[in-house]
Design a protein around this motif. Sequence first.
Motif, mmCIF file in Angstrom:
data_model
loop_
_atom_site.group_PDB
_atom_site.id
_atom_site.type_symbol
_atom_site.label_atom_id
_atom_site.label_comp_id
_atom_site.label_asym_id
_atom_site.label_seq_id
_atom_site.Cartn_x
_atom_site.Cartn_y
_atom_site.Cartn_z
ATOM 1 N N LEU A 1 57.296 40.328 39.246
ATOM 2 C CA LEU A 1 56.358 39.215 39.279
ATOM 3 C C LEU A 1 55.714 39.224 40.651
ATOM 4 C CD1 LEU A 1 58.562 36.438 37.621
ATOM 5 C CD2 LEU A 1 56.803 37.840 36.550
ATOM 6 N N ILE A 2 54.402 39.135 40.683
ATOM 7 C CA ILE A 2 53.681 39.205 41.949
ATOM 8 C C ILE A 2 52.935 37.899 42.177
ATOM 9 C CG2 ILE A 2 51.948 40.462 43.281
ATOM 10 C CD1 ILE A 2 52.537 42.868 41.404
ATOM 11 N N ASP A 3 53.143 37.288 43.337
ATOM 12 C CA ASP A 3 52.455 36.061 43.716
ATOM 13 C C ASP A 3 51.083 36.437 44.254
ATOM 14 O OD1 ASP A 3 52.047 33.374 44.161
ATOM 15 O OD2 ASP A 3 53.120 33.345 46.063
ATOM 16 N N ARG A 4 50.045 35.984 43.579
ATOM 17 C CA ARG A 4 48.666 36.294 43.980
ATOM 18 C C ARG A 4 47.868 34.997 44.093
ATOM 19 N NH1 ARG A 4 47.597 41.812 43.169
ATOM 20 N NH2 ARG A 4 48.919 42.846 41.636
ATOM 21 N N GLY A 5 46.620 35.155 44.456
ATOM 22 C CA GLY A 5 45.686 34.039 44.486
ATOM 23 C C GLY A 5 44.739 34.152 43.310
ATOM 24 N N PHE A 6 44.196 33.022 42.858
ATOM 25 C CA PHE A 6 43.273 33.046 41.722
ATOM 26 C C PHE A 6 42.063 33.920 42.011
ATOM 27 C CE2 PHE A 6 40.014 31.283 38.902
ATOM 28 C CZ PHE A 6 40.684 31.378 37.695
ATOM 29 N N ARG A 7 41.694 34.016 43.273
ATOM 30 C CA ARG A 7 40.544 34.850 43.639
ATOM 31 C C ARG A 7 40.789 36.324 43.327
ATOM 32 N NH1 ARG A 7 42.994 32.845 47.755
ATOM 33 N NH2 ARG A 7 44.216 34.153 49.128
ATOM 34 N N ASP A 8 42.070 36.724 43.085
ATOM 35 C CA ASP A 8 42.404 38.101 42.735
ATOM 36 C C ASP A 8 42.160 38.414 41.259
ATOM 37 O OD1 ASP A 8 43.332 38.543 45.355
ATOM 38 O OD2 ASP A 8 45.342 37.815 44.823
ATOM 39 N N LEU A 9 41.918 37.401 40.447
ATOM 40 C CA LEU A 9 41.805 37.601 39.005
ATOM 41 C C LEU A 9 40.758 38.646 38.599
ATOM 42 C CD1 LEU A 9 42.721 36.838 36.157
ATOM 43 C CD2 LEU A 9 41.026 35.001 36.191
ATOM 44 N N PRO A 10 39.537 38.617 39.133
ATOM 45 C CA PRO A 10 38.560 39.622 38.687
ATOM 46 C C PRO A 10 39.051 41.066 38.855
ATOM 47 C CG PRO A 10 37.458 37.901 39.929
ATOM 48 C CD PRO A 10 38.936 37.666 40.075
ATOM 49 N N GLY A 11 39.816 41.345 39.898
ATOM 50 C CA GLY A 11 40.317 42.692 40.113
ATOM 51 C C GLY A 11 41.453 43.076 39.180
ATOM 52 N N LEU A 12 42.039 42.101 38.504
ATOM 53 C CA LEU A 12 43.132 42.365 37.572
ATOM 54 C C LEU A 12 42.648 42.592 36.146
ATOM 55 C CD1 LEU A 12 45.572 39.578 38.829
ATOM 56 C CD2 LEU A 12 45.692 42.031 39.327
ATOM 57 N N LEU A 13 41.421 42.183 35.854
ATOM 58 C CA LEU A 13 40.892 42.313 34.494
ATOM 59 C C LEU A 13 40.394 43.721 34.223
ATOM 60 C CD1 LEU A 13 38.931 38.941 34.285
ATOM 61 C CD2 LEU A 13 41.182 39.478 33.325
ATOM 62 N N ARG A 14 40.587 44.139 32.963
ATOM 63 C CA ARG A 14 40.105 45.464 32.535
ATOM 64 C C ARG A 14 39.144 45.273 31.367
ATOM 65 N NH1 ARG A 14 45.926 46.238 32.855
ATOM 66 N NH2 ARG A 14 45.880 45.812 30.639
ATOM 67 N N ALA A 15 38.345 46.284 31.091
ATOM 68 C CA ALA A 15 37.425 46.236 29.955
ATOM 69 C C ALA A 15 38.223 45.939 28.690
ATOM 70 C CB ALA A 15 36.690 47.564 29.823
#
Length: 114
Positions: free
Chosen positions: A41-55
């Motif tokens: 489990l990785i603690d991230r910020g919501f601003r990281d969401l676009p980089g986590l999404l894939r096509a």
Amino acid sequence: MSPGLTADDFDFHLPPELIAQHPPARRSDSRLLDAGSPPALIDRGFRDLPGLLRAGDLVVFNDTRVIPARLWGFKAAGEAGAALGGAVEVLVERVRADNRVWAHVRASKSPKPG
């Protein structure tokens, strides 16, 4: 084949100091828990969401509004000169178009109309 999930699978200790009490001053500072590659489990910020999404990923937005749904009151004055009757709690479930509501009522004894 593995068994399905149960409610117990989501029961864990969460220290109160880790539970947000107020939203962050800037929405972009919201936290995000990345559970994409268990068991890590990785603690991230919501601003990281676009980089986590894939096509092909599906993003669902919840734009519901929270209403102040829990109401407290007292029943009318009782017998023998009591100023107030017992406490009543009303939880509004749904507001209808005709300004009526569906609600759950909790009281020591059923309140009478009025």
